[in-house]
Design a protein around this motif. Structure first.
Motif, PDB file in Angstrom:
ATOM      1  N   PHE A   1      37.826 -32.931   7.386  1.00 48.25           N
ATOM      2  CA  PHE A   1      38.637 -34.119   7.099  1.00 48.25           C
ATOM      3  C   PHE A   1      37.889 -35.099   6.201  1.00 48.25           C
ATOM      4  CE2 PHE A   1      39.317 -38.567   8.432  1.00 48.25           C
ATOM      5  CZ  PHE A   1      40.545 -38.772   7.827  1.00 48.25           C
TER       6      PHE A   1
ATOM      7  N   HIS B   1      37.954 -33.954   2.546  1.00 48.49           N
ATOM      8  CA  HIS B   1      39.227 -34.222   1.876  1.00 48.49           C
ATOM      9  C   HIS B   1      39.465 -35.729   1.709  1.00 48.49           C
ATOM     10  CE1 HIS B   1      40.781 -30.124   1.651  1.00 48.49           C
ATOM     11  NE2 HIS B   1      40.311 -29.911   2.882  1.00 48.49           N
TER      12      HIS B   1
ATOM     13  N   THR C   1      43.758 -31.183   5.056  1.00 49.79           N
ATOM     14  CA  THR C   1      42.797 -30.527   5.948  1.00 49.79           C
ATOM     15  C   THR C   1      43.443 -29.386   6.717  1.00 49.79           C
ATOM     16  OG1 THR C   1      41.560 -32.603   6.201  1.00 49.79           O
ATOM     17  CG2 THR C   1      41.211 -30.897   7.863  1.00 49.79           C
TER      18      THR C   1
ATOM     19  N   TRP D   1      40.554 -24.237   7.053  1.00 49.97           N
ATOM     20  CA  TRP D   1      41.100 -24.552   8.375  1.00 49.97           C
ATOM     21  C   TRP D   1      41.772 -23.306   8.988  1.00 49.97           C
ATOM     22  CZ3 TRP D   1      40.837 -28.671  11.624  1.00 49.97           C
ATOM     23  CH2 TRP D   1      41.712 -28.694  12.698  1.00 49.97           C
TER      24      TRP D   1
END
Length: 616
Positions: free
Chosen positions: A117, A120, A160, A166
């Motif tokens: 996270f 990004h 994310t 992910w």
């Protein structure tokens, strides 16, 4: 700054409470030291506790120009607490979902989701890592701050959970999968958006209350903006389906970006939010806030205040009450009608200010950066105070105030720095001494500089007149001036009305009435003509006697009274009536040190005519 820390252990051991009378007894000596003439103290902030509000009313009885207010941050916290309890907000568990987002992507306890996270987030914010905010259970507004930050980071969160990295993650904890599902849920973001859109002006108002800056002139504006915003949303045709049904039953009835508006009939959120705000509005919109509101220099607030003030007699009465209270230290003007003239002048100057006419017909003044930024107190200090004496004085007083006690409460952080978990057994005396040193450190540095500038041998261009200069009388005694008389402290100007006023109720056994009676009669003197020779008696400033079925009686002190607690039997009680106590005071010339003016009904002045007496 930290003024004092009071240990109430001994008082509680004696069976007493921390009631309003006790709390006011801690503040009144401090006010007497800072504002002996009772002409500088404007506002006192307390929270909503009944004992604190009673203490405020007692202080107001002694200092009539004080306005006792609830701390805005406390009131708004209660508003947000009520909003958090709205059924649809609670059933949809938005707060739980936001806390889950922080636990997964914001706390760092789950390293991989957090790292993804943050990476990004830097891409979406030009290299700056903007993270999520942690909610605080003790303050409900923090949930809405967290929602706002989550909505701001929506793009980074969606990037994310949709990234290849992910999808390659294996064996994630269940709450992480639920958090990722929330990020992908369009309805989750819709609900956050509409909830925040409804209360966003209220969040800005809370932010100003927490800023510890003079924002009193913006309180009314943002509260009005919030209510108008909610009412306009409640009548519009776009919105989100905020029902209390299960999530899978949510439907869209209009094919637009944000769905359909929620009304009260569909169990929406706008009407309950309006009700939550209306419940606390009387503690937010007070006469002091209204007066600061019409004195704001921010262009949009000036136009809004001008529009709302037109034909609104209720608000105009509130403003006039505040103006009269801020001018009431001029006790002579209350009798002579000077205050009435000043109030009339205030309205004239306010009209010129709003229309930019008369003394305010200077466009260059309104091009000031302080005007554009809304720094009303600084602007009025530079311009209004010198050209509009009444309006400028009032504007400087009301716009220079913060909106609550947050700054004072944050001072307790200094105490926590001293009394930590490892030093939890420090006595109150040690805590007071160490915290006083800690909080006063920066002030002390400035005092050291000033002390050097006040020395007689200081050659700096910033040298000041100091204590050493004051010790030299420079031959004033040779000119027939009584220097010792000049050194006597001047008491505040008092106005004594020689009749039982409408507010006086000797049968009221409350602490506020007791304080008001002491404030009026305390310290006044009269001659006891029933004894020979005549004895000068003084009305006690600290003691009244309650007699059953007769009410309050004033206690009078003879000349030999010491007041150490052993000679209270020398005190005599007198009834507070026109024919007893008031008649005795009226027939006695009061000492000049009391600085008192005595008037009868019909404004017939008895005392204060020294010039006429000198002529005779």
């Amino acid at each position: 700054m930290l003024v004092d820390i009071v240990d109430c252990t001994s008082r509680l051991l004696e069976g007493h409470k921390k009631d309003g009378t006790f709390i006011s007894s801690l503040f009144l000596p401090l006010l007497d030291r800072l504002d002996r003439l009772k002409e500088r103290t404007d506002v006192v902030f307390f929270d909503g506790g009944s004992n604190f509000q009673l203490a405020g009313r007692i202080m107001q009885a002694v200092y009539p120009r004080i306005t006792v207010l609830h701390g805005l941050e406390h009131v708004l916290s209660l508003v947000f607490e009520d909003i958090a309890k709205i059924e649809v907000v609670k059933v949809k568990l938005l707060t739980l979902q936001v806390k889950r987002l922080y636990r997964c992507f914001g706390s760092g306890s789950n390293h991989k989701p957090y790292a993804f996270f943050i990476g990004h987030s830097k891409q979406y914010n030009k290299g700056r890592a903007v993270g999520l905010l942690r909610t605080t259970e003790t303050r409900f507004a923090s949930f809405f701050y967290s929602m706002h930050r989550a909505l701001r980071c929506r793009g980074a969160l969606e990037a994310t959970v949709h990234s290849v990295a992910w999808k390659d993650l294996k064996r994630q904890k269940p709450f992480i999968n639920r958090a990722a599902a929330d990020v992908k849920d369009e309805m989750f973001w819709k609900r956050i958006f509409f909830l925040l859109r409804a209360i966003y002006p209220l969040l800005k108002l809370l932010r100003m209350a927490d800023s510890n800056k003079p924002n009193m002139d913006k309180v009314c504006y943002y509260l009005h903006l919030t209510r108008e915003h909610l009412e306009s949303d409640d009548e519009s045709d776009d919105g989100a389906d905020f029902t209390v049904e299960e999530q899978e039953l949510d439907i869209y009835t209009v094919d637009d970006e944000w769905g359909t508006l929620v009304t009260e009939e569909s169990k929406g959120i706008f009407k309950p939010i309006i009700d939550a705000i209306a419940k606390r509005t009387p503690k937010i919109l007070h006469d002091f806030a209204y007066t600061a509101y019409v004195c704001s220099v921010r262009p949009d607030i000036v136009q809004d205040a001008k529009r709302r003030l037109e034909g609104n007699g209720v608000v105009r009465n509130e403003i006039e009450n505040c103006v009269r209270r801020l001018l009431c230290h001029n006790v002579d003007g209350d009798v002579d009608g000077t205050i009435d003239v000043q109030v009339d002048q205030f309205w004239d100057e306010l009209k010129h200010f709003q229309n930019r006419t008369g003394m305010f017909n200077r466009q260059t003044w309104f091009n000031s950066p302080d005007c554009i930024a809304g720094n009303s107190a600084k602007w009025h200090d530079k311009y209004s105070r010198h050209h509009a004496p009444v309006f400028g004085y009032i504007a400087c007083r009301v716009t220079s105030k913060i909106t609550g006690s947050g700054g004072a409460e944050r001072g307790w952080a200094d105490t926590k720095m001293i009394k930590t978990g490892k030093r939890s057994h420090l006595s109150s005396d040690k805590v007071l001494k160490q915290c006083t040193l800690y909080t006063a450190s920066n002030i002390r540095r400035a005092q050291i500089t000033r002390t050097e500038l006040e020395k007689s041998d200081c050659l700096s261009k910033d040298a000041c007149w100091g204590d050493e200069d004051e010790q030299f009388e420079l031959g004033l005694l040779k000119w027939g001036v009584d220097v010792e008389e000049l050194k006597k402290p001047v008491g505040p100007r008092r106005l004594f009305k020689c009749w039982v006023e409408d507010w006086e109720n000797v049968m009221d056994n409350g602490a506020v009435m007791r304080t008001r009676l002491l404030s009026k009669y305390g310290g006044m003197v009269f001659d006891d003509i029933d004894v020979d020779p005549v004895v000068r008696m003084r009305v006690s400033s600290t003691k009244l006697k309650w007699i059953k079925r007769e009410g309050w009686h004033a206690m009078t002190e003879p000349p030999h009274y010491v007041g150490d607690g052993d000679d209270d039997d020398k005190l005599e009680s007198l009834a507070i009536t026109d024919k007893v106590l008031i008649e005795l005071i009226n027939n006695t010339k009061q000492p000049e040190v009391l600085n008192v003016r005595i008037v009868k009904k019909g404004d017939e002045e008895v005392e204060g005519k020294e010039d006429e007496e000198d002529e005779h």
